[in-house]
Scaffold this motif. Structure first.
Motif, PDB file in Angstrom:
ATOM      1  N   GLY A 191       8.047  -0.616   2.296  1.00  0.00           N
ATOM      2  CA  GLY A 191       6.679  -0.356   2.712  1.00  0.00           C
ATOM      3  C   GLY A 191       6.514  -0.006   4.177  1.00  0.00           C
ATOM      4  N   ASP A 192       7.575  -0.084   4.988  1.00  0.00           N
ATOM      5  CA  ASP A 192       7.455   0.145   6.428  1.00  0.00           C
ATOM      6  C   ASP A 192       7.345   1.613   6.830  1.00  0.00           C
ATOM      7  OD1 ASP A 192       7.484  -2.499   7.167  1.00  0.00           O
ATOM      8  OD2 ASP A 192       9.549  -2.499   7.902  1.00  0.00           O
TER       9      ASP A 192
ATOM     10  N   PRO B 268       0.833  -1.207   0.000  1.00  0.00           N
ATOM     11  CA  PRO B 268       0.000   0.000   0.000  1.00  0.00           C
ATOM     12  C   PRO B 268       0.868   1.257   0.000  1.00  0.00           C
ATOM     13  CG  PRO B 268       0.016  -1.001   2.173  1.00  0.00           C
ATOM     14  CD  PRO B 268       0.772  -1.927   1.258  1.00  0.00           C
ATOM     15  N   LEU B 269       0.310   2.356  -0.436  1.00  0.00           N
ATOM     16  CA  LEU B 269       1.026   3.625  -0.490  1.00  0.00           C
ATOM     17  C   LEU B 269       1.428   4.130   0.898  1.00  0.00           C
ATOM     18  CD1 LEU B 269       2.052   5.967  -2.281  1.00  0.00           C
ATOM     19  CD2 LEU B 269      -0.236   6.944  -2.146  1.00  0.00           C
ATOM     20  N   PRO B 270       0.539   4.138   1.892  1.00  0.00           N
ATOM     21  CA  PRO B 270       0.952   4.611   3.222  1.00  0.00           C
ATOM     22  C   PRO B 270       1.951   3.645   3.851  1.00  0.00           C
ATOM     23  CG  PRO B 270      -1.436   4.612   3.024  1.00  0.00           C
ATOM     24  CD  PRO B 270      -0.890   3.850   1.844  1.00  0.00           C
ATOM     25  N   PRO B 271       2.926   4.171   4.597  1.00  0.00           N
ATOM     26  CA  PRO B 271       3.898   3.288   5.245  1.00  0.00           C
ATOM     27  C   PRO B 271       3.236   2.438   6.323  1.00  0.00           C
ATOM     28  CG  PRO B 271       4.244   5.563   5.932  1.00  0.00           C
ATOM     29  CD  PRO B 271       3.194   5.584   4.870  1.00  0.00           C
TER      30      PRO B 271
ATOM     31  N   ILE C 211       3.566  16.145   4.439  1.00  0.00           N
ATOM     32  CA  ILE C 211       2.857  15.268   3.495  1.00  0.00           C
ATOM     33  C   ILE C 211       2.762  13.856   4.075  1.00  0.00           C
ATOM     34  CG2 ILE C 211       3.019  14.133   1.243  1.00  0.00           C
ATOM     35  CD1 ILE C 211       4.301  16.802   0.219  1.00  0.00           C
ATOM     36  N   SER C 212       3.834  13.411   4.715  1.00  0.00           N
ATOM     37  CA  SER C 212       3.884  12.075   5.292  1.00  0.00           C
ATOM     38  C   SER C 212       2.767  11.842   6.309  1.00  0.00           C
ATOM     39  CB  SER C 212       5.262  11.865   5.939  1.00  0.00           C
ATOM     40  OG  SER C 212       5.366  10.619   6.560  1.00  0.00           O
ATOM     41  N   TYR C 213       2.513  12.834   7.164  1.00  0.00           N
ATOM     42  CA  TYR C 213       1.439  12.632   8.147  1.00  0.00           C
ATOM     43  C   TYR C 213       0.071  13.012   7.598  1.00  0.00           C
ATOM     44  CZ  TYR C 213       0.033  17.319   9.671  1.00  0.00           C
ATOM     45  OH  TYR C 213      -0.495  18.573   9.718  1.00  0.00           O
TER      46      TYR C 213
END
Length: 194
Positions: A54-55, A26-29, A76-78
């Motif tokens: 992916g982690d 999936p896109l989100p870690p 962007i990450s959060y």
């Protein structure tokens, strides 16, 4: 083709052959955290932090500094991808400790050729020019003291108006001689979730 280009493309072919089901990640870690660290080739965040594809998000720049662009990536990450904890990890024996903004500006003002370091630890230009004075418009975010720079970066991230107070930011220094992550307690304290 250069030797390096051939090596990279060959390694990629091998990687593709063993890629397996990684295309389904999936896109989100998956572990919901991000690391801001240095681009130094001796650091392998996947190994020192036990990561698989992916982690986590790993954001790298010279020095692992909390530049505007690094903060942009963390936000962007959060905001879009759900990370909930962040690490700032600088390291011992960092090249960003070997020069100042003024040295970098002078070197680039002289020429764009790669500079050299003499046996006294002084940088000198080996190029004939021309250089560019555009370097004077850049903050190079050099480092004088690792613990102080980790604290500065954690504090800058935590005080940024786009960073929510409930995200903890941990401060560490990677020891290049042992591979150990060494906590900077003042930085971790400054980075506590509110």
């Amino acid at each position: 083709m250069s030797k390096i280009l051939n090596e990279v493309l060959s390694a990629n072919r091998d990687y593709v052959n063993d890629f397996g089901d990684k295309g389904d990640l999936p896109l989100p870690p998956g572990r919901h955290f991000a690391i801001l660290t240095c681009m130094d080739a001796r650091l392998d965040p996947a190994k020192y932090a036990g990561l698989s594809e992916g982690d986590a998000h790993v954001i790298r720049n010279a020095g692992g500094r909390a530049s505007d662009d690094a903060i942009r990536s963390l936000v962007i990450s959060y905001k879009l991808l759900g990370t909930r904890e962040w690490f700032v990890i600088h390291h011992t024996n960092c090249g960003m400790e070997l020069f100042t903004d003024e040295i970098m500006r002078d070197l680039l003002g002289s020429s764009l050729t790669t500079a050299s370091l003499d046996d006294k630890g002084l940088w000198y230009d080996t190029g004939a020019g021309p250089g560019s004075h555009e370097a004077k418009h850049i903050s190079w975010l050099t480092i004088r003291d690792q613990e102080a720079s980790v604290l500065e970066d954690v504090t800058r991230i935590k005080s940024h108006p786009l960073v929510p107070s409930d995200i903890p930011v941990y401060g560490y220094i990677y020891d290049c001689k042992s591979g150990r992550l060494i906590e900077v307690p003042a930085a971790t304290e400054a980075g506590r979730a509110g």
